[in-house]
Design a protein around this motif. Structure first.
Motif, mmCIF file in Angstrom:
data_model
loop_
_atom_site.group_PDB
_atom_site.id
_atom_site.type_symbol
_atom_site.label_atom_id
_atom_site.label_comp_id
_atom_site.label_asym_id
_atom_site.label_seq_id
_atom_site.Cartn_x
_atom_site.Cartn_y
_atom_site.Cartn_z
ATOM 1 N N MET A 1 68.316 107.380 -19.876
ATOM 2 C CA MET A 1 68.219 107.314 -21.324
ATOM 3 C C MET A 1 68.362 105.867 -21.811
ATOM 4 S SD MET A 1 67.803 108.910 -24.222
ATOM 5 C CE MET A 1 68.170 110.631 -23.843
ATOM 6 N N ALA A 2 69.333 105.143 -21.232
ATOM 7 C CA ALA A 2 69.556 103.746 -21.628
ATOM 8 C C ALA A 2 68.363 102.887 -21.261
ATOM 9 C CB ALA A 2 70.830 103.217 -20.966
ATOM 10 N N ASP A 3 67.779 103.121 -20.060
ATOM 11 C CA ASP A 3 66.615 102.339 -19.645
ATOM 12 C C ASP A 3 65.422 102.616 -20.539
ATOM 13 O OD1 ASP A 3 68.045 101.189 -17.647
ATOM 14 O OD2 ASP A 3 67.336 102.551 -16.069
ATOM 15 N N ALA A 4 65.222 103.882 -20.906
ATOM 16 C CA ALA A 4 64.091 104.230 -21.763
ATOM 17 C C ALA A 4 64.229 103.583 -23.133
ATOM 18 C CB ALA A 4 64.000 105.740 -21.899
ATOM 19 N N GLN A 5 65.470 103.557 -23.659
ATOM 20 C CA GLN A 5 65.690 102.928 -24.958
ATOM 21 C C GLN A 5 65.470 101.426 -24.874
ATOM 22 O OE1 GLN A 5 69.516 103.719 -26.642
ATOM 23 N NE2 GLN A 5 69.111 102.598 -28.528
ATOM 24 N N LEU A 6 65.900 100.818 -23.753
ATOM 25 C CA LEU A 6 65.717 99.384 -23.567
ATOM 26 C C LEU A 6 64.243 99.032 -23.494
ATOM 27 C CD1 LEU A 6 67.010 96.609 -23.049
ATOM 28 C CD2 LEU A 6 66.996 97.164 -20.602
ATOM 29 N N ASP A 7 63.443 99.859 -22.804
ATOM 30 C CA ASP A 7 62.017 99.597 -22.654
ATOM 31 C C ASP A 7 61.265 99.727 -23.970
ATOM 32 O OD1 ASP A 7 62.342 99.080 -20.007
ATOM 33 O OD2 ASP A 7 61.733 101.077 -19.319
ATOM 34 N N SER A 8 61.816 100.447 -24.933
ATOM 35 C CA SER A 8 61.144 100.607 -26.216
ATOM 36 C C SER A 8 61.502 99.501 -27.203
ATOM 37 C CB SER A 8 61.488 101.974 -26.825
ATOM 38 O OG SER A 8 62.872 102.049 -27.134
ATOM 39 N N GLU A 9 62.515 98.706 -26.876
ATOM 40 C CA GLU A 9 62.940 97.639 -27.773
ATOM 41 C C GLU A 9 61.978 96.454 -27.684
ATOM 42 O OE1 GLU A 9 65.437 97.454 -29.979
ATOM 43 O OE2 GLU A 9 65.937 99.558 -29.587
ATOM 44 N N PRO A 10 61.602 95.850 -28.838
ATOM 45 C CA PRO A 10 60.760 94.646 -28.809
ATOM 46 C C PRO A 10 61.480 93.508 -28.077
ATOM 47 C CG PRO A 10 60.824 95.592 -31.011
ATOM 48 C CD PRO A 10 61.882 96.297 -30.217
ATOM 49 N N THR A 11 60.752 92.789 -27.252
ATOM 50 C CA THR A 11 61.324 91.692 -26.478
ATOM 51 C C THR A 11 60.385 90.497 -26.552
ATOM 52 O OG1 THR A 11 62.315 93.279 -24.942
ATOM 53 C CG2 THR A 11 62.232 90.973 -24.243
ATOM 54 N N LEU A 12 60.933 89.335 -26.840
ATOM 55 C CA LEU A 12 60.138 88.114 -26.952
ATOM 56 C C LEU A 12 60.530 87.158 -25.838
ATOM 57 C CD1 LEU A 12 58.085 86.380 -28.538
ATOM 58 C CD2 LEU A 12 60.019 85.503 -29.872
ATOM 59 N N TYR A 13 59.538 86.702 -25.089
ATOM 60 C CA TYR A 13 59.758 85.718 -24.033
ATOM 61 C C TYR A 13 59.090 84.403 -24.424
ATOM 62 C CZ TYR A 13 61.290 89.443 -20.869
ATOM 63 O OH TYR A 13 61.955 90.485 -20.281
ATOM 64 N N ARG A 14 59.855 83.330 -24.325
ATOM 65 C CA ARG A 14 59.337 81.977 -24.527
ATOM 66 C C ARG A 14 59.964 81.057 -23.490
ATOM 67 N NH1 ARG A 14 60.230 81.513 -31.053
ATOM 68 N NH2 ARG A 14 58.267 82.473 -31.758
ATOM 69 N N PRO A 15 59.283 79.970 -23.122
ATOM 70 C CA PRO A 15 59.926 78.990 -22.240
ATOM 71 C C PRO A 15 61.207 78.469 -22.873
ATOM 72 C CG PRO A 15 57.568 78.574 -22.357
ATOM 73 C CD PRO A 15 57.865 79.626 -23.393
ATOM 74 N N ILE A 72 50.304 68.515 -19.652
ATOM 75 C CA ILE A 72 49.747 69.876 -19.641
ATOM 76 C C ILE A 72 50.864 70.914 -19.600
ATOM 77 C CG2 ILE A 72 48.489 71.523 -18.197
ATOM 78 C CD1 ILE A 72 46.554 69.260 -17.494
ATOM 79 N N PHE A 73 51.851 70.700 -18.742
ATOM 80 C CA PHE A 73 52.939 71.673 -18.625
ATOM 81 C C PHE A 73 53.886 71.608 -19.822
ATOM 82 C CE2 PHE A 73 51.490 71.772 -14.249
ATOM 83 C CZ PHE A 73 51.638 73.107 -13.920
ATOM 84 N N LEU A 74 54.046 70.437 -20.418
ATOM 85 C CA LEU A 74 54.863 70.330 -21.623
ATOM 86 C C LEU A 74 54.208 71.091 -22.770
ATOM 87 C CD1 LEU A 74 57.232 69.201 -23.216
ATOM 88 C CD2 LEU A 74 55.915 67.081 -23.549
ATOM 89 N N PHE A 75 52.885 71.005 -22.904
ATOM 90 C CA PHE A 75 52.169 71.748 -23.943
ATOM 91 C C PHE A 75 52.330 73.248 -23.715
ATOM 92 C CE2 PHE A 75 48.585 73.624 -26.122
ATOM 93 C CZ PHE A 75 48.463 72.871 -27.279
ATOM 94 N N ALA A 76 52.235 73.673 -22.443
ATOM 95 C CA ALA A 76 52.391 75.095 -22.128
ATOM 96 C C ALA A 76 53.787 75.582 -22.482
ATOM 97 C CB ALA A 76 52.109 75.338 -20.644
ATOM 98 N N ALA A 77 54.795 74.762 -22.198
ATOM 99 C CA ALA A 77 56.174 75.159 -22.505
ATOM 100 C C ALA A 77 56.426 75.234 -24.004
ATOM 101 C CB ALA A 77 57.147 74.174 -21.863
ATOM 102 N N SER A 78 55.599 74.540 -24.796
ATOM 103 C CA SER A 78 55.784 74.516 -26.241
ATOM 104 C C SER A 78 54.991 75.598 -26.969
ATOM 105 C CB SER A 78 55.382 73.135 -26.798
ATOM 106 O OG SER A 78 56.120 72.109 -26.185
ATOM 107 N N HIS A 79 54.005 76.203 -26.297
ATOM 108 C CA HIS A 79 53.096 77.109 -27.002
ATOM 109 C C HIS A 79 53.014 78.522 -26.414
ATOM 110 C CE1 HIS A 79 51.792 73.148 -28.420
ATOM 111 N NE2 HIS A 79 51.277 73.764 -29.453
ATOM 112 N N SER A 80 53.394 78.724 -25.158
ATOM 113 C CA SER A 80 53.253 80.045 -24.544
ATOM 114 C C SER A 80 54.341 80.991 -25.042
ATOM 115 C CB SER A 80 53.341 79.942 -23.015
ATOM 116 O OG SER A 80 52.341 79.084 -22.514
ATOM 117 N N GLU A 81 53.973 82.253 -25.213
ATOM 118 C CA GLU A 81 54.956 83.275 -25.544
ATOM 119 C C GLU A 81 54.380 84.661 -25.261
ATOM 120 O OE1 GLU A 81 55.726 82.555 -29.757
ATOM 121 O OE2 GLU A 81 54.634 84.402 -30.229
ATOM 122 N N VAL A 82 55.265 85.591 -24.976
ATOM 123 C CA VAL A 82 54.891 86.985 -24.718
ATOM 124 C C VAL A 82 55.828 87.874 -25.518
ATOM 125 C CG1 VAL A 82 54.693 88.813 -23.003
ATOM 126 C CG2 VAL A 82 54.013 86.483 -22.404
#
Length: 245
Positions: A1-15, A72-82
């Motif tokens: 139940m806890a895992d299912a609730q966690l999977d439904s929560e919005p999650t934002l990933y950024r560098p 190139i990698f600095l730009f990626a770290a500043s702009h990528s997100e999921v």
């Protein structure tokens, strides 16, 4: 139940801010190294020391390539997100060319119901004589199309975007299998930048060959970092001694 609730929560990933700071400092140090190398090359050339000037000019060109990759990698770290929502993932990702986050960046939405599986694998690239081992994560749609999430180093302390964790989260939320496809050899990093990564039907590496490449990666990267540190200190010291003289 806890895992299912966690999977439904919005999650934002950024560098992380730490990664952006590391890349920013690296970018500045490489630029400083280039300025000193160029100044040294010009000073030596004006004093008829052409051979020494050529060495400093080579250091400047090498620094230019390193600065390009750092940017190139600095730009990626500043702009990528999921952003992982309950029904779909919304992502801003680069056009991955092998492990290099190249342009253009695109924002895309991937409904979980459209996924057939999530796949990961190891890829080994060579930069001159330096092997680099990375882990790739890819979303496979039901229509057969693929979307590369990104790459992380094998080093567990790598501060980059946790694409391996993102892949696991997406597989769980979509209810699809997470499949590991082994480790393949990806030729040179420059070739990947031009021609893309090897196909997902590429043969896996034999364990013996993999162990050789892992040992080479550890040794050669340590030697390179030591050589670069010595070169940077020597270049700055040389310029300082000339100015003081």
């Amino acid at each position: 139940m806890a895992d299912a609730q966690l999977d439904s929560e919005p999650t934002l990933y950024r560098p992380s801010r730490g990664l952006q700071t590391i890349l920013s400092v690296t970018f500045f140090l490489i630029m400083l190294f280039m300025v000193n190398a160029l100044a040294g090359a010009l000073w030596l050339a004006t004093h008829n020391l052409q051979g020494d000037s050529a060495i400093f000019l080579f250091m400047f060109v090498t620094g230019s390539v390193m600065l390009l990759y750092a940017g190139i990698f600095l730009f990626a770290a500043s702009h990528s997100e999921v952003h992982l929502g309950p029904d779909k993932a919304v992502m801003v990702l680069p056009n991955w060319r092998g492990p290099t986050p190249f342009f253009p960046y695109t924002e895309c939405e991937v409904p979980y119901k459209d996924l057939a599986s999530v796949e990961t694998r190891g890829e080994i690239y060579r930069y001159l004589v330096l092997p680099v081992i990375v882990q790739s994560a890819c979303l496979v749609r039901k229509d057969g199309k693929r979307l590369t999430l990104g790459y992380v180093r094998e080093n567990p302390e790598d501060p980059s975007m946790p694409f391996h964790t993102i892949a696991e989260q997406i597989a769980r939320r979509a209810g699809v299998p997470l499949v590991h496809k082994g480790i393949v050899e990806g030729n040179s990093g420059l070739r990947a930048l031009i021609q893309d990564e090897p196909g997902w039907d590429a043969p896996q590496l034999a364990p013996e060959r993999l162990e050789v490449l892992r040992k080479a990666e550890r040794f050669r990267w340590t030697a390179l970092m030591g050589a670069l540190a010595v070169a940077m200190v020597a270049a700055v010291a040389f310029q300082a001694s000339r100015l003081l003289g």
